[in-house]
Every structure is written in C-alpha cells, then in structure tokens.
Design an enzyme around this catalytic site. Sequence first.
Site, short mmCIF file in Angstrom:
data_model
loop_
_atom_site.label_atom_id
_atom_site.label_comp_id
_atom_site.label_asym_id
_atom_site.label_seq_id
_atom_site.Cartn_x
_atom_site.Cartn_y
_atom_site.Cartn_z
N CYS A 158 0.81 -1.23 0.00
CA CYS A 158 0.00 0.00 0.00
C CYS A 158 0.84 1.27 0.00
CB CYS A 158 -1.00 0.00 1.16
SG CYS A 158 -0.25 0.02 2.81
N HIS B 255 -2.54 0.81 6.83
CA HIS B 255 -2.89 0.85 5.41
C HIS B 255 -3.07 2.29 4.96
CE1 HIS B 255 -4.26 -0.85 1.64
NE2 HIS B 255 -5.30 -0.03 1.65
N ASP C 212 -5.85 1.96 -4.14
CA ASP C 212 -4.89 1.46 -3.17
C ASP C 212 -4.38 0.10 -3.62
OD1 ASP C 212 -7.37 0.15 -2.66
OD2 ASP C 212 -6.81 -0.23 -0.59
#
Length: 160
Positions: free
Chosen positions: A67, A119, A131
């Site tokens: 990420c 994240h 993402d």
Amino acid sequence: MSNSLIKKIVKPLLFIATLVAMFGAANLSSDSASASNRSYDSVLKTAKKHLGARYVWGATGPSRFDCSGFTKYVYKKSIKKSIPRTAQAQYNHTKHVTKSNIKKGDLVYFGGSKHSIYHVGMYIGNGKMIDSQNRGVVVEKVYAPWWHVVGFSRPANLSY
C-alpha cells in the site's frame, strides 16, 4: 557626459531591462502554471496506469506494490514528490487534513488509531480511493466495512 549620450545609452538599456523583466516573469508563471495544472491529472494517470498490479508486501513498484509502496511510487513518478516509505511514516510526515477538507490526491489512512496505521490509499473523489491491497491495485470505497479510517493527509498541494 552629455545629455544626448545618456539618452542614447540609458533608453535602450531600460528597454532591454523591461523586456527581460516581462519575459522572465511570463516564463516563470507559465512554468509554474503548467506544473500545477498537470499535478492531479499526472498523479491520477500514474495511479490508474498500475491498476491490476499485484500486491506484494514490501514492494515499491513498478509492477508489484504494497500500500505505501504504491502511494510513494505514484507521487515520486508523477510529480517528483518524495514521501516516506511506510503508511505510518507517510501520515506522520505529511500535512494532516480533516475529512471535510479532503481533496483528490490526498492520502487516506486506516488502522486501529492515528498511532497504529497499517494501510494507506489515495483519494480519487466520490468516496473512492486507489490502493494496493490483497487484491492488488484497485479502486474501492474508502468507507468499506473492512476498513477503519483514522486520518487524512495532503502530501502535496495539487491543482485540479
């Protein structure tokens, strides 16, 4: 020095100085305008170019990402903006914004708290983000049941 000699020398020099000032200012403003005009478009284009890329923990591109490796890569490749490597460090070292002030290109963080971020994704508008997660690089909703939003940041001021 005679008055006529001064006029012959000074007038052309003033004229040249005026031209340099005008064209120099025009070039500076057009350069910065073109840089800012392409900013969000460039960031989004770079991000979309990698849709479908595989998720690999610790990967920073260009064909595999985690990420934060993805957000770091997108900002560096699109607008030459360097941001930290991990999601927590990206949050800690970029300008925080509120949910009500989020703009396209801002980063959205997820985790247990602002001190426990695991994240990050890039906001693209209409409640969605791009993402890199277990399904690879995808477009998905920011407020999905499996995500817990803990903050937002603006790594760069982009124009739209």
